[in-house]
Structures are given as C-alpha cells and as structure tokens.
Design a protein around this motif. Structure first.
Motif, short mmCIF file in Angstrom:
data_model
loop_
_atom_site.label_atom_id
_atom_site.label_comp_id
_atom_site.label_asym_id
_atom_site.label_seq_id
_atom_site.Cartn_x
_atom_site.Cartn_y
_atom_site.Cartn_z
N PHE A 110 0.82 -1.21 0.00
CA PHE A 110 0.00 0.00 0.00
C PHE A 110 0.85 1.27 0.00
O PHE A 110 0.33 2.35 0.23
CB PHE A 110 -0.91 0.02 1.24
N TYR A 167 -0.24 4.47 -1.73
CA TYR A 167 -1.41 5.09 -1.11
C TYR A 167 -1.06 5.72 0.23
O TYR A 167 -1.57 6.78 0.59
CB TYR A 167 -2.52 4.06 -0.92
N LYS A 193 -9.94 -0.98 1.28
CA LYS A 193 -9.99 0.30 2.00
C LYS A 193 -9.68 0.11 3.49
O LYS A 193 -8.88 0.85 4.07
CB LYS A 193 -11.37 0.95 1.83
N LEU A 196 -8.90 3.94 -4.51
CA LEU A 196 -8.12 2.70 -4.63
C LEU A 196 -8.40 2.04 -5.96
O LEU A 196 -9.55 1.69 -6.26
CB LEU A 196 -8.47 1.75 -3.49
#
Length: 954
Positions: free
Chosen positions: A135, A138, A165, A298
């Motif tokens: 991740f 992000y 998420k 995402l």
C-alpha cells in the motif's frame, strides 16, 4: 503433537511475553492421584524445559487429580485471577464489591468493553490481512493529504467493495502509531449493516469517551442519544485546543452507518486546525455531498500485484501452477471486478483449497465463470460443501451460515453446539477452520461472523433465496434465546440478539415482554446501549412516561419474590438502573423514587458504609444537580466520597469519580478555586491508577519516549537539540507533568533564541506552547503575553493564510474573550475571517461560520448594527452553499430573530423565528425523536416574552 508444539511455542520459546498457566492432569478421580514419576518421559522432558524457561517465575502450575469438570473450574478461576491482576492491574479483594468498582471505573459513563474489544480485534485483523499487499503509494499520498495546511475537510478513501480500504486504513494507522507518538488516533471499523458496530450513537459515544479518556476525565458526557451526536463537535473543539499534536479520527465504511449523512452532520463543519478526519466509502454508495472532499481512490490490483498474491498463496500450500494455468488466470483477472483485492485473495484461496475433490483445472474453470466477488463466494460455498463427507455435515454447514446471516451480531461456538446437538466440537472446529480458510467466516469477540458483507450476500443468495427465508432462521434463534430467558439465563448475548430479532420480525408484543424482563433491559443499559433500548420502546409504541410506569410496576412485582440477601442486592441494582435510565431520559421526578428505593435496600440489606451505598448516593446527587439543589447534591457527593475513602483508601478511582463530580458542582456555583483544587487531586489519582494498570492511554509509551529524548539533549546548543527539548516539553505536558514541561519548553525557547534569533518562527512555536501551558494553569496574564509575542513573530514570518498563524490567532482571541477583553478580540476575529475567505473563497460555509463568530462578538459588545449585516451575509452564504432548509440556516435565522427582538422589531423577530422553527421541524428527528425547544416548555410554541435566545457559534 499439536499440544506439544503449542506448549513449546508459548511456554519455551516466548516465556516472557505473557503470564503463564499450565494445567497438569495427573489422575481421573480424587483419591487416585498418580505420582508425577508415572508421567511419560516426553511429558517429563517438556515440563523440565518449561520450568527452565520460566526464569521470572511467571508460571502457575495447576496440578489436578479430580474430574474434568472440576479441572475446568480450576482453570477458569486461575485465568480470571491472571486477567484481573496481571493484565488489568486490578487489586483482588474479598469485599464482594469488585464488580461495582470495575463497572464504575469510567465515572458515570456506561461503557461496553465488548464493543471496545470488537474494535481492537477488527483493527488487528485488518493489519494482519494488509501484510500481503503493498500500500506504499497510497500511504505516501495519504500522508501528503493529512499534512496539507488547515482548514481541511474530511479526507475520503473510496473504492469498490473489497478493494482494500479497511486494510489500507489499518496499515496507515499502524505506521502513524509507530512514527508519530504525539498524534492521538481514534478509529472505528464498521461491521455488516444493521450490526451494533453501525449504530451512529454508539460510534460517536465511543469516540467521545476515547477522546475524553486521553485528558484523564470523562465527566459531563450526556447519555441522551441526540445530545451525544450534537455535542461531539464541541468536545472535539475543546479538547483539540488542549492537545499538543494532531488528532486523527478514522471511520471505516462510514456509508454503512445507519442514516450516515444525517447523524454525521458534524463532518461538514470546519474542523479544528490540528484535527484531521479520514473516512472510507464504497464508491457506489457515497453521498453526493461528500464527493467534493479530497479523495484517494483505490485502483484495482495491477497484473504484477495479482500474480504476487496468487504466487505467495501457492508457495505457502506447495502448489505449482503450469504456464498454461498462469496464462488463464492472467486473462481472467483483467476487469476491475476481477482485479480487486478481495476477489484475488479469495481466488488464491479457492485454487489452493486441498480438501475438495475438485481438480485444480476444474476449480480454475469454475472460477473463470465468476465475474464478481459474490459469485466467487458462492463458488467457495459449493467447494466447502464438496469437502464435507456426509449429508448431515453439509446440512449443518448450510444451517449454521444461515443462522449467522439471520443474527444481529453473529453466533458463538457454544450456541452452535447447543443449536446442533449432533455436532461434536472437533467437527465444528474443522468446519469453521475450512470456512475461515475460504475467507467466508471469521471470529470476532468469540462470535462467528462473516469476513466481508459480500460473503453474507453470497449465503443470502445461495441458501436463503435472496433473503426470503431469513425469517424462519430468525425464529429459530428467537426460540433458542427465549428458552434461555425462561430459565433465567440472561446473558449479554440474550440482550444483544433477542430484542433485535423480535424487532426485525415486527413482533411488538413479544418485544415488549422481553424488554420488561428487567435483566435484559439492565444488561443493555449498563453496557451503554441506551439509544438501542430507547429505539425498541419507540418501535413498541410507548412514550417515555408509560415506559417508566411499566418498568416500575414490573419491579414492584419482582420485589415480592425477593427474600435472600443476594436477591435483595440484585433488586437494588435493578432499581438503580431504572433510576439512572429515567434520569438520562430527563424524567427527573420519576427517577428519584427508584434511586431512593435502591439506597434504602442497600443500607438495610448490606450496610450503611458499603460501597454500593456510595453508588446510590452518587446517583441521587446527580438528580439534585439537574434540579439545581446544589446543597443537597454536595452533601450526597461528600457522603459518597467518605464511604469510598473508607472502603478503598484515598487514592482509588471511585474517589476520583466523586472528586470530579464535586469539582463540576463547584464550577456551576462559580467556586472556581475549590473546583480546580479537587480536579487536580482527581487527575493525580487517575494518573496513578493508569500507571498501575500499565499501558492505559499510552502513558508508558510517552514515558519511554521522553527518556529517550532526554539523552539527546545533553549535547551542544543546536536547532535540533532545541527541537528535541520542545518535543520533550510537549510529552511531559501530555503526562500532565506541567513543571517538567515548563522547564523543557523554556529551555527550548532560550536555546532557539540564542541559535536562531528571537524572530525565528521556531521561537514562536516555543512561545505558543508555553502560552498553552500557562493557560492550562489558569495563568492567563502570562499566557496572553506569550501568545501576543508568538502572534507578532508569525505575522511577520509567515504567509497570511498559514495554519500556524491561524492557530495562534484563534487561541489568543479565545483568551481575550475569556478575560472579557472583547475589543481586543474583534481585530483577531476579523483577521480569522479574512484568512478563511482567502483559503476557501467568499462563498464557503466555513466563511459563514467565521461571520457568525464575529457577529456574536459584536452582539456581546452591544454593537447590534455591526452584527446585523454579518448575520445577513452568513445567512446568504449558508443558503447558497448548503440549501435553504439546512440546520445552519435555521440557527442563523434564530440569531437574527434575537437581534431583531433586542432592537425592538418584534414582528420581524417572530417571522424569522417561525421560519427557523419550520426548518427545525422539517429536519428528520434523531434517535430519540425531536428534541423539544430550549425556549418553551411545550417545545412547539414561542413567546416573545421568553428569555433571549442564545447566539449560536461554532
């Protein structure tokens, strides 16, 4: 062999990680105890290694020769002792009052430890699942978004269901906790729709309590559902001003919350400068108004990430895919629906599932037909059924999953074994392991639940005909818990499931009967599920007064059956619960009788000096406070404190509770010196209790970090050393060690002035922190001087819309207002308005809020002609940006009505107030119905002879 491996892992390899309990069964019946020498050589060798590893003597051996039932009892009592003493830090006493003490440790706030544990487990499970994904891109973008200068609206993490998420947020929280010890992080992970974790009142109450706990006090929190939702932004504003560092609130799957847009209205308000809010939403169900917020979307996994997840699972299960099979998978996983994180994780589990009779090619062929996660889950259910050998096992699996689907919060293993008498524990364990491996179910707080809403939907479609058969399974669970109720087995599970299921079945008469079982209602209320209990009574069709009468009648009937001391003690608890419930409903006159009866029973059945009596006195005092009979309240609080001090000593948490209550009472009477003295004593007790309990509020972490930093400050003067001194001061401030905090903050300021020069922005930071410290100590004159110096530096050194300038500006303005220097506050509020206009543009709701704040100040200065155009301008901005029926418009109309009334224009005042009330009535009611107006007893009439309406400001 499994037991040996487990024992080696827990007792030999990691002996220091936890308290240890070893049960050694050396015989079947009393009188036939075998000698230890008859144990097998392997067992003796294992025991020797365990003893050798137990260097700190933490091991407790239960050597037992009786029946298995007696052995289970022994293990339970030893585990209970370990949990209470070692993990919770409670002092075990013989007085029998321990249960009362634990429950009341949170003051008057009723708190469900089960709900809290559920959140901790949800976070841990998401962290664990996040480990297989990268991740980082992000995380970096989230860091940038959070670091953006305030004021910042909530940040949105959006994506399709199953896109990861929750995993991203858990991963980000974990990194923040590691790298930013000054940041206070509050999180909430929602479960499936309509479960307890999606109740907006419980969510906001939990976040408020977590926020208040950080500041060593949770007094003053209302139990009224509508007030809990209404007061949260005010608590956030007040407590963020006291926190030296950021506060980050994270709510996962916020769109799953019941009536989210209505109950989360505070999200549209401008947040305090040091507060950030992150929420995740399903991209398909995100409310339109929220789509304007800064968003991190995402994306589906790319081919490299898909391959990595599947390859890792294959390596872990010793399965090797052929080149042809890899190409088939690559071709299949190209659409957005077949590339999301949950779909790929489930796909990897299906193709590595070894219990089924299906070949790998057959599984891949079937997977290729599934174009979304729900259909892939349905395939997983077929695969799980295929892995079972008998029709009975297959039927039990179907029935169990249908029951979990029909339940409120899940089904426990013990309930499953009672519901299916032919099911053995090993068979259940094997079945659940199989379903957990296929990502269908998970364990949360000892309950079997679905891992993802899409797993629940798959069961709904596959076994329940799209939900049409759900009612029959609800009836099965209702029958099961009703039998427990008839046998007087009222557990938290009965209270959680039975009323909810009856409400879903719309069986009002049985619902009312279950609620009039006093122990069911007591269980819900004492665990803080106040709004849930209220909603059930509203569904039944009873108003507050008739509900109170029914409870009171039931209690009087129950009292006729009470004879023993134990039953009288239970009766006193029920009377107290009813009194507290009625007090929280605002039915004060009806609350006194049950509270008084509870006190009488306890004084007679127990002892006038018993700690339970203190509890009754405390609750009665609360009613007298509401009635503003402060003398009576003070007498009861002091009496309660004396009993607690005699029972537990002067430094117990119950004493701190009474000190807090007395402090608030003195504040209401403007006896500020006495109030502050008691508050400080309470804080010291709470800190000491927290230290004894270990890691509560992260106290130990702060202490360790402070000691590490102290070592870094022993070098020469430098900007880095000064920065470390400043951080040390902040850490000691967080520990409420204000003297140490002042010393380090002063050293930081002096060093920065020497190294960087007196006009450097870093000097302003030190001045600002010192000013906050003096303000905390009520040394307002010193605080004002330091804030003014900090503001002067920041005005010259920083951009006009810089967040640090806005922060100092806001706190100095608040200080001027507190000290009655309203004229000096005006230019600061004007500058704050100017900054907001530059940051957001002139038509943003945040600008309207700044206009209202300035108008309120002009009204306090009796400059009504200056306030009027500001209110009118704010009204226009609110109407244009939020719509003519928004609550903000109504609040501003009320303020304009007051202004018109004070100016003598009664007709205009009435017209404006009428329109404000129309907006109020058009607004959907909160959980407990429409709140009555503050301004009239009936709640629906307005007289211009009534006291002036308060000016609303945020």
């Amino acid at each position: 062999s499994c037991v040996v491996e487990d024992v080696e892992e827990a007792f030999v390899k990691t002996p220091d990680s936890r308290p240890l309990l070893l049960y050694l069964r050396t015989g079947d019946r009393k009188g036939e105890k075998e000698e230890v020498s008859t144990l097998s050589p392997a067992t003796r060798d294992l025991l020797e290694r365990v003893n050798k590893a137990d260097k700190s003597a933490k091991l407790k051996v239960v050597d037992h020769a009786g029946s298995v039932e007696e052995g289970a009892d022994l293990i339970f009592s030893q585990l209970e002792r370990i949990i209470k003493q070692e993990l919770l830090g409670l002092e075990l006493e013989e007085s029998g009052a321990e249960e009362e003490r634990e429950e009341e440790d949170s003051g008057d706030v009723l708190w469900d430890l089960h709900d809290e544990q559920e959140q901790i487990e949800a976070f841990q499970q998401a962290c664990s699942a996040a480990a297989k994904y990268s991740f980082q891109k992000y995380v970096d973008r989230l860091n940038d978004m959070v670091a953006a200068p305030p004021p910042t609206p909530p940040l949105l993490v959006s994506g399709a269901p199953g896109s990861g998420k929750s995993l991203l947020l858990a991963n980000w929280i974990e990194l923040q906790q590691k790298h930013s010890p000054n940041t206070l992080i509050l999180y909430h992970f929602t479960g499936r729709p309509l479960s307890t974790s999606t109740d907006p009142v419980l969510i906001i109450k939990r976040l408020t309590v977590k926020l208040l706990q950080h500041f060593w006090s949770i007094s003053g929190l209302s139990m009224d559902p509508s007030k809990i939702l209404e007061e949260f932004p005010r608590w956030l504003e007040r407590l963020s001003a006291r926190h030296h560092g950021n506060i980050i609130i994270i709510i996962d799957s916020i769109d799953q919350i019941q009536n989210a847009e209505r109950h989360m209205k505070w999200l549209i308000d401008p947040l305090p400068a040091n507060v950030r809010v992150l929420v995740s939403v399903n991209v398909e169900t995100c409310p339109q108004a929220w789509r304007l917020w800064p968003t991190l979307h995402l994306d589906p996994l790319n081919p490299r990430e898909v391959k990595s997840v599947i390859s890792t699972e294959c390596v872990n299960t010793d399965i090797k895919l052929t080149k042809d099979q890899e190409k088939k998978l690559e071709r299949h996983c190209r659409s957005a629906a077949t590339c999301n994180a949950l779909y790929i994780s489930l796909l990897a589990r299906l193709i590595t599932h070894s219990r089924s009779s299906w070949t790998l090619d057959m599984t891949l062929q079937q997977c290729a037909l599934c174009q979304d996660t729900v259909s892939l889950y349905r395939l997983g259910l077929k695969l799980a059924l295929d892995s079972l050998s008998t029709d009975q096992e297959k039927n039990i699996m179907k029935e169990l999953l249908c029951l979990v689907c029909a339940s409120h919060n899940g089904i426990s293993e013990s309930e499953a074994l009672e519901l299916f008498p032919d099911l053995s524990f090993p068979a259940l364990t094997s079945l659940l392991y199989n379903l957990e491996r296929l990502l269908i179910i998970t364990y949360a707080c000892g309950l079997i639940r679905f891992q993802h809403p899409q797993a629940c939907e798959a069961v709904n479609q596959e076994f329940l005909d799209g939900g049409k058969c759900c009612g029959s399974y609800r009836e099965k669970i209702i029958q099961f818990f009703s039998q427990q109720l008839e046998q007087d087995r009222v557990t938290w599970r009965v209270a959680d499931e039975l009323p909810w299921l009856l409400q879903q079945q719309e069986d009002r008469s049985k619902l009312q009967m279950s609620l009039l079982n006093l122990f069911v209602s007591q269980n819900l209320y004492k665990r803080g599920h106040f709004s849930e209990l209220l909603a059930y009574w509203q569904f039944v069709g009873k108003d507050k007064s008739s509900m109170a009468t029914e409870y009171f009648d039931s209690l009087k009937e129950f009292e006729k059956t009470c004879e023993s001391e134990q039953s009288m003690s239970r009766l006193a608890n029920l009377y107290e619960t009813l009194g507290r419930f009625l007090k929280d409903l605002g039915l004060l006159s009806q609350a006194v009788a049950p509270l008084q009866r509870s006190l009488e029973i306890r004084e007679t059945a127990l002892d006038p000096d018993h700690p339970s009596v203190a509890q009754s006195l405390h609750q009665l005092a609360g009613v007298y406070v509401h009635w503003r009979k402060f003398g009576n309240a003070e007498q009861f609080y002091k009496q309660a404190m004396e009993i607690c001090e005699n029972a537990y000593g002067p430094e117990h948490s119950t004493v701190a509770r009474e000190l807090d209550s007395l402090s608030l009472l003195y504040q209401k009477q403007n006896k500020y010196e006495q109030a502050e003295k008691l508050r400080k004593r309470s804080v010291k007790i709470r800190q000491k209790t927290a230290r004894q309990k270990g890691h509560m509020f992260g106290f130990t972490l702060l202490k360790r970090r402070a000691l590490q930093l102290e070592e870094l400050t022993l070098g020469k003067d430098s900007a880095d050393c000064a920065k470390t001194l400043n951080e040390l001061g902040v850490l000691y401030y967080l520990q409420n060690n204000l003297d140490a905090a002042k010393m380090f903050l002063t050293r930081s300021l002096e060093m920065r002035q020497r190294v960087l020069g007196p006009d450097h922005p870093d000097c302003a930071q030190s001045l600002n922190n010192l000013a906050s410290l003096h303000s905390e100590r009520k040394e307002y004159e010193n605080a004002e001087e330091l804030y003014e110096k900090a503001l002067d530096i920041r005005k010259r050194a920083l951009a006009p819309d810089h967040p640090s300038l806005a922060y100092t500006l806001k706190h100095l303005a608040m200080l001027y207002k507190r000290r009655g220097k309203l004229e000096k506050a005006v230019p600061l509020y004007e500058l704050a308005l100017e900054i907001r206009e530059k940051s957001f543009g002139p038509k943003h709701p945040s600008v309207a809020t700044a206009l209202v704040n300035l108008a309120v100040l002009y009204c306090q200065l009796k400059q009504h002609s200056d306030a009027l155009p500001l209110y009118e301008h704010a009204l226009k901005v609110y109407e244009d940006s939020l719509g003519r029926l928004h609550p903000r418009v109504g609040e501003t109309l009320k303020n304009l009505a007051v202004l018109s009334y004070e100016e003598g224009d009664f007709e205009k005042a009435a017209e404006l107030y009428k329109r404000a009330m129309e907006i109020k009535e058009a607004e959907p009611s909160l959980v407990c119905g429409k709140a009555p107006s503050h301004h009239s007893s009936s709640g629906d009439t307005f007289s211009l002879r009534s006291p002036a309406l308060p000016h609303n400001s945020r």
